[in-house]
Design an enzyme around this catalytic site. Structure first.
Site, PDB file in Angstrom:
ATOM      1  CE1 TYR A 132      -2.799  -3.260   1.020  1.00  0.00           C
ATOM      2  CE2 TYR A 132      -4.392  -1.479   0.921  1.00  0.00           C
ATOM      3  CZ  TYR A 132      -4.102  -2.815   0.924  1.00  0.00           C
ATOM      4  OH  TYR A 132      -5.119  -3.730   0.822  1.00  0.00           O
ATOM      5  CE  LYS A 179       3.220 -17.938  -0.542  1.00  0.00           C
ATOM      6  NZ  LYS A 179       2.440 -19.188  -0.550  1.00  0.00           N
ATOM      7  CG  ASP A 212      -0.421 -20.448   0.921  1.00  0.00           C
ATOM      8  OD1 ASP A 212       0.201 -20.007   1.905  1.00  0.00           O
ATOM      9  OD2 ASP A 212       0.102 -21.224   0.099  1.00  0.00           O
ATOM     10  CG  ASP A 236      -7.779  -5.154   2.075  1.00  0.00           C
ATOM     11  OD1 ASP A 236      -8.921  -5.184   2.554  1.00  0.00           O
ATOM     12  OD2 ASP A 236      -7.491  -4.541   1.029  1.00  0.00           O
TER      13      ASP A 236
END
Ligand code: NAI
Length: 341
Positions: A132, A179, A212, A236
């Site tokens: 962002y 991740k 994930d 988000d």
């Protein structure tokens, strides 16, 4: 914070109705707070209609200046044009006011039909950096670079926030979602920073989950989570998933918190597909107001409003379309006001 008992004055709050369904759900929320006797004085700031933009540089904008003065804002959603135009005003507000912690309690309401009976999660999302940052450029035609910024300072700060929250509210576990198997440097830095902070809170279980797998676990067995701590983008996405677990976006409130200011808002956006029809669910906005009232020390009125909302759901006679009813925004609001004790 002023004690509720000694409070005769009204706390000034910047009110940003936003656009799309924003004005409808804001009106419903304001009506409820007035009926419940909240000691709040609104300083209303509108944005240019239909554009989702404030006038001028957000740094100078009336919204930012007002929140800097009142320290508290309550906001409806703001539309952000996709793929073009200026940067999101939502992102700018969070950045300008250094609202680094985004807090989203995802809790099952009575009477809403969902796959799980007992979801009660806290999502803590870092609010100021990651993808962002808005740092994107075309390297050569057909090739774009988008920069993911992760800093030790921001990661440590949000980790402290999550663990402090867990300690204060008796939460048992914090899960860092990442991740780092792929983004070894950026997510690796986030994870290492969180790990260090976790050692200061030995009474709270700490775990790490790849994002994930987190998505999978959330839809299979969400009860295994308590507080989830995420970078901006993962936060988000996973918080929308969380909203889906408890009946939809119309139900989940949120807070953007910083050292100086706090801005409360629903998780959902401006819902252009239903805007202007009077059918939006104002619950998330109302529950965001409940969070705000607690933040400014008006716990009693916050508790009354929350109870009335829960009671209205339990009775289930006046629910909006998104949760299986056919009540209009106003009818639902009347029912909540009628349920105030
Ligand atoms: P959205 O959250 O506005 O809508 C997604 C779906 O959920 C739609 O079908 C909508 O009708 C439904 N929905 C959302 N809130 C609801 C409510 N209160 N009652 C009943 N149904 C509701 O997400 P979308 O369509 O991706 O975004 C629309 C705009 O909102 C975009 O410009 C986006 O950038 C902006 N947005 C703004 C946010 C904010 O101001 N904090 C947060 C998220 C999106």
């Amino acid at each position: 914070m002023t004690s509720e008992h000694s409070q005769s004055h009204r706390t000034k709050v910047t009110l940003i109705p936003g656009d799309g369904i924003g004005p409808e759900i804001t009106q419903a929320m304001v009506r409820l707070l007035e009926a419940a006797g909240a000691h709040v004085e609104w300083e209303e700031k509108r944005i240019a209609r239909d554009t989702g933009r404030s006038s001028g540089d957000p740094k100078q904008s009336a919204i930012v200046n007002s929140i800097r003065k009142t320290h508290i804002g309550l906001k409806g959603p703001l539309t952000t044009p996709v793929g073009e135009g200026r940067r999101s005003l939502n992102v700018s507000l969070r950045r300008e006011l250094d609202l680094y912690a985004n807090l989203r309690p995802v809790k099952k309401l009575p009477g809403v039909r969902t796959p799980f009976k007992d979801v009660d999660l806290i999502i803590v999302r870092e609010n100021t950096e990651d993808l962002y940052s808005g740092l994107e450029h075309t390297v050569v035609p057909g090739v774009v670079e988008s920069l993911k910024i992760i800093t030790e300072r921001a990661s440590t700060r949000i980790a402290h926030f999550a663990f402090e929250y867990a300690r204060k509210w008796g939460r048992k576990q914090v899960a860092a979602i990442h991740k780092a198997n792929i983004m070894k440097l950026s997510d690796g830095l986030f994870l290492n920073s969180v790990r260090k902070v976790s050692r200061e809170y030995p009474e709270i279980e700490y775990r790490e989950v790849i994002v994930d797998n987190c998505a999978l676990q959330m839809v299979m067995r969400p009860q295994q989570f308590d507080v989830l701590l995420l970078e901006n983008l993962y936060g988000d996405i996973i918080s929308d998933l969380g909203a889906g677990l408890v009946g939809g976006l119309g139900l989940v409130p949120g807070a953007n918190l910083g050292e100086q200011c706090a801005l409360f808002e629903s998780v959902h956006g401006s819902a252009p597909d239903i805007a202007g029809q009077g059918i939006a669910n104002p619950t998330a906005m109302m529950l965001s107001a409940v969070m705000m009232l607690r933040h400014i020390g008006q716990e009693q009125v916050a508790d009354r409003i929350e109870k009335a909302i829960y009671k209205t759901y339990k009775i289930g006679r006046h629910l909006t379309r998104d949760v299986g009813g056919n009540a209009k925004t106003e009818e639902f609001t009347d029912a909540v006001i009628g349920a105030l004790e």
